[in-house]
Write an enzyme that holds these catalytic residues in place. Structure first.
Site, PDB file in Angstrom:
ATOM      1  N   GLY A  45      32.192  47.866  47.747  1.00  0.00           N
ATOM      2  CA  GLY A  45      31.618  47.120  48.853  1.00  0.00           C
ATOM      3  C   GLY A  45      32.485  45.965  49.244  1.00  0.00           C
ATOM      4  N   GLY A  81      36.024  38.902  49.724  1.00  0.00           N
ATOM      5  CA  GLY A  81      36.942  39.942  49.328  1.00  0.00           C
ATOM      6  C   GLY A  81      36.322  41.310  49.254  1.00  0.00           C
ATOM      7  N   VAL A  99      35.421  44.666  46.994  1.00  0.00           N
ATOM      8  CA  VAL A  99      35.050  44.969  45.620  1.00  0.00           C
ATOM      9  C   VAL A  99      35.306  46.444  45.384  1.00  0.00           C
ATOM     10  CG1 VAL A  99      33.247  44.885  43.871  1.00  0.00           C
ATOM     11  CG2 VAL A  99      33.280  43.188  45.703  1.00  0.00           C
ATOM     12  N   LYS A 111      37.445  42.489  42.215  1.00  0.00           N
ATOM     13  CA  LYS A 111      37.264  41.804  43.485  1.00  0.00           C
ATOM     14  C   LYS A 111      38.600  41.180  43.900  1.00  0.00           C
ATOM     15  CE  LYS A 111      34.099  38.634  45.793  1.00  0.00           C
ATOM     16  NZ  LYS A 111      32.878  37.818  45.640  1.00  0.00           N
ATOM     17  N   ASP A 135      23.970  31.227  47.099  1.00  0.00           N
ATOM     18  CA  ASP A 135      23.674  32.414  47.910  1.00  0.00           C
ATOM     19  C   ASP A 135      22.773  33.376  47.130  1.00  0.00           C
ATOM     20  OD1 ASP A 135      23.692  34.049  50.143  1.00  0.00           O
ATOM     21  OD2 ASP A 135      25.486  35.139  49.513  1.00  0.00           O
TER      22      ASP A 135
END
Length: 854
Positions: free
Chosen positions: A81, A86, A88, A104, A196
């Site tokens: 993903g 960045g 992954v 990552k 987050d």
């Protein structure tokens, strides 16, 4: 993908996220004139923005150069993903151990000094953490000048998705959030802020067969130590995070105000969402508006009353708009969840003594029962002390308060002993020159002394009036009970400390509501139940057995007023609450099912009614070892339904068991419940052709009801209908006609033509009229009943089929064969379904059908 297109798409996505949710797509279209490639890419990103791997497989990770074969020591297998900074990848390590990892790497084109510094910070921050619920860093380095970090590969599901797909109950969801809170606290203790937190960054996987959450993506973490934070890491006014879970200070871009309570806020939103299956606010409240209204409690937003109390308070404290009102740390939030799980008081709920005491009793039921018994004994002692105390000299009392109290108690103890001795002597039949005194006489004499002996003790007077009212209610002295219960409520109202007496006032209010129901004053009863429920909820914010009982009681009052659908809604709520109480709610679920069965009977759903009643009785037999008044209601109702379905042998067995149980409970004393059971036996005898037994039973039941409840009680009216049947069997037609006319008039005046007992009374009156030779009048009464069912939309009511059969029989007597044939043909299919093809009822219908056949 062209790196330039990638950068444009990312920049436009960030702008779109600042727009209200329902206008983001239109915003993107207006910003991409003539650029379908850009529009399609941004819309694709937007659709995946809130997932754990928003761009899996085919997302923006389509670099012109393609997927690298290796990064550092890791073979690149696949794309997992794309995150905020960045790509992954799934990487494979072969030495010194073989395992898959998440690698990552910064996006090409985003390798500015500021972003590289932020990425490096993530790498350093992860290295400082070691917690089972945080993704571990395994390696770090750079490849062709682009830094990378290798992380533990967490193959899990976002916490909200996992809970939904696995149908996780409330306690399992709370356990997951508790672990997440502990993990976030671990990060905070090491100076790391996530900033987050969202469901996509909390993955749930199975470890040793148990669900385990794992916090991932510290990609925008900020150091809590100001000395360790580069000024390049944050920019004032920039929003970092996911809007739906961002705190007000994040939405405003006030970087200097972001601290541990920012993560607490996000955790609170996640907790709220897991409890209510909805976020605190709709999406249009989130972006672009910082002055959010206070959200409703999760119990109200979801309609789940079991969340009321501690869980509402915990959720709302975590998401307070002002930081100072939130939990001071993620650990404090986790601690409150732990305390709630253990049945301890929580910090989010204002701590009254009653709240703390309630928590203690739930944790230690055996000890608490012993303490409660001791307290009850002490309270009783205090009452008798106050009851017999004589005021000492006022001046001396003020001067020597402690000594005077001791003297007062000693004197009162002496008076108690004297009082008890006199009571026992009065009850002793062998005491020379004395007539034994009954318990009722003692009760009435005690009531006569209350207003004088306790004139200046409102609370004690209210308490004792309540005890006396309850006793009189339980022995069916309803009018006297009502007077005493109202006196008790009035006495408590004199006490200036109204909150302290609120539990007792709520209990008295409930008993008054029951009393009014038994008196047939259903409007007043419903009002009293609602007052009692409101009082109880002020006393205890958490759902408990008493609240379930009050809602069930309220449902009985509502159905008594003819609002059957409203009553069923209340019972559904009560069952859900009782089931959430676990073992403590099992007896309540059974009792509620019995009540629901009775309402289903009124609605004409006989099979559903019997299923509920039989299930309730079976559950109660497994719960109660000895005699229970709850068993009486279920036995009586099952017996009544068997009678209604013409299963007379089964009906008789249930009613005889009811009478035996009532005899043990009331020890031979007459009670209205006994009279009602005897009325059932009389109807069974009549159906079996035993007229003499039936007549005797009807006469006894009617007389007992009239003596116990008075002539104006609805239960008395029902018994009087049976007496009219008895008089008809005896050929005393004038008496029967007078009784039917009186009772039918009472039902019509008090309940109207659509009440189920009004309809039954009309049916029995029609049968009487037919037997008395007035078929036209009988037909008129039955037509009124049929019209009532049809006008109320109850075309599928099981009883309507019986009334149609009765109407067909009347039509046959009148020689109206065609209409009789039509009527019985309409009734036959339902009669066969209800009573069975071999029943007496169906045999009656077939006789009518044969008589009218050409």
């Amino acid at each position: 993908m062209d790196p330039r297109l990638f950068r444009e798409a990312k920049e436009l996505l960030l702008e779109a996220l600042d727009q209200p949710a329902d206008s983001r797509a239109e915003f993107i279209r207006t910003r991409c004139p003539g650029r379908p490639d850009l529009e399609a890419e941004v819309l694709s990103l937007l659709s995946r923005e809130d997932s754990v791997a928003p761009l899996v497989g085919e997302g923006v990770v389509r670099f012109a150069a393609g997927m690298p074969e290796r990064i550092g020591p890791f073979e690149i297998v696949d794309v997992l993903g794309e995150g905020g900074m960045g790509v992954v990848y799934r990487g494979r390590q072969t030495e010194p151990i073989r395992r898959d990892v998440a690698v990552k790497v910064l996006h090409a084109g985003l390798d500015t000094a500021r972003i590289i510094e932020r990425f490096s910070w993530e790498r350093r921050s992860l290295a400082r953490m070691n917690h089972p619920n945080i993704a571990r860093i395994l390696d770090a380095g750079s490849d062709d000048g682009r830094p990378y970090v290798a992380l533990e590969l967490v193959e899990g599901t976002p916490i909200t998705v996992w809970c939904r797909e696995n149908h996780a109950d409330r306690d399992r969801r709370l356990a997951l959030v508790e672990k997440v809170g502990q993990a976030v606290q671990h990060a905070h203790d090491r100076g790391i802020l996530h900033r987050d937190l969202k469901p996509g960054n909390i993955l749930v996987r199975e470890v040793d067969g148990e669900p385990a959450p794992c916090v991932i993506d510290f990609g925008i973490a900020k150091a809590l130590d100001p000395d360790a934070t580069s000024p390049e890491l944050t920019v004032e006014g920039q929003r970092i995070g996911t809007p739906a879970y961002m705190s007000p200070e994040q939405l405003a871009g006030r970087v200097d105000e972001v601290d541990v309570r920012t993560d607490v806020y996000a955790l609170g939103v996640i907790l709220y969402e897991l409890m209510a299956d909805k976020r605190p606010w709709d999406d249009d409240h989130l972006v672009g508006s910082l002055d959010r209204d206070d959200p409703p409690p999760p119990s109200r937003r979801s309609g789940r009353r079991e969340l009321r109390g501690d869980l509402d308070n915990i959720c709302l404290q975590a998401i307070r708009p002002e930081k100072e009102g939130r939990y001071a740390s993620a650990g404090a939030l986790a601690e409150d969840l732990r305390r709630r799980r253990e049945g301890r008081p929580v910090a989010a709920t204002p701590g009254s003594w009653r709240y703390r005491f309630g928590k203690t009793t739930r944790r230690h039921p055996v000890v608490s029962t012993a303490i409660a018994a001791s307290v009850a004994f002490l309270v009783a002692g205090v009452f008798f002390l106050a009851y017999h105390a004589r005021r000492l000299d006022a001046e001396r009392d003020r001067a020597l308060l402690a000594e005077s109290r001791a003297r007062q108690e000693a004197a009162a103890a002496e008076e108690i002993a004297t009082f008890l001795e006199e009571l026992f002597v009065a009850m002793d039949p062998v005491e020379e020159g004395r007539t034994p005194t009954s318990a009722l006489e003692i009760l009435d004499k005690g009531a006569a002394r209350l207003e004088t002996d306790l004139a200046d003790q409102a609370a004690n007077r209210g308490r004792l009036w309540g005890v006396m009212g309850r006793v009189n209610q339980n022995i069916a002295r309803h009018e006297l009970a009502e007077q005493q219960l109202r006196k008790g409520l009035a006495a408590f109202a004199e006490d200036p400390d109204s909150l302290a007496t609120l539990p007792r006032r709520a209990d008295l209010q409930r008993m008054l509501a029951i009393c009014l129901h038994d008196l047939g004053r259903y409007v007043e009863s419903e009002t009293a139940f609602r007052h009692a429920l409101a009082m109880h909820r002020r006393v205890d914010a958490e759902v408990d057995v008493e609240e379930v009982q009050l809602i069930t009681d309220l449902a009985t009052a509502v159905q008594a007023r003819g609002r059957k659908d409203d009553a069923l809604v209340l019972l559904r709520e009560a069952i859900e609450m009782a089931e959430d109480l676990g073992p403590d709610g099992l007896s309540e679920v059974a009792y509620i099912r019995n009540i629901r069965g009775y309402i289903q009977y009124q609605r004409g759903r006989y099979r559903e009614a019997l299923d509920d009643m039989v299930a309730a009785l079976a559950a109660q037999r497994g719960i109660y070892d000895g005699d229970s008044i709850d068993l009486v209601g279920s036995l009586n109702n099952v017996g009544g339904m068997m009678l209604e379905l013409e299963r007379y042998d089964e009906a008789r067995a249930y009613i005889e068991e009811t009478l035996a149980l009532l005899g043990r409970i009331y020890e031979g004393e007459d009670h209205p419940s006994i009279s009602r059971a005897k009325l059932h036996l009389a109807r069974i005898a009549l159906a079996r052709g035993d007229t003499a037994t039936a007549v005797a039973g009807f006469e006894e039941s009617a007389a007992l009801m009239r003596d116990q409840l008075g002539p104006d009680n609805p239960y008395t009216w029902s018994s009087a209908s049976g007496l009219a049947t008895a008089r008809t069997c005896q050929g005393r037609m004038d008496e029967a006609r007078a009784i039917y006319g009186d009772i039918l008039g009472r039902w019509l005046e008090s309940r109207g033509p659509d009440y189920f007992r009004t309809r039954l009374c009309r049916e029995r009156y029609a049968a009487f009229l037919l037997r008395d030779g007035d078929a036209a009048a009988a037909r008129e009464q039955l037509q009124l009943v049929i019209d009532s069912y049809l006008e109320q939309g109850e075309t599928e009511h099981d009883r309507l089929a019986v009334v149609r059969l009765e109407m067909a029989e009347v039509m046959l007597v009148q020689g109206d064969d065609r209409d009789a044939g039509t009527m019985v043909a309409t009734a036959m299919p339902r009669l066969e379904r209800i009573f069975g093809p071999g029943s007496d009822m169906v045999a009656r219908a077939r006789r009518v059908a044969a008589a009218v056949a050409p």
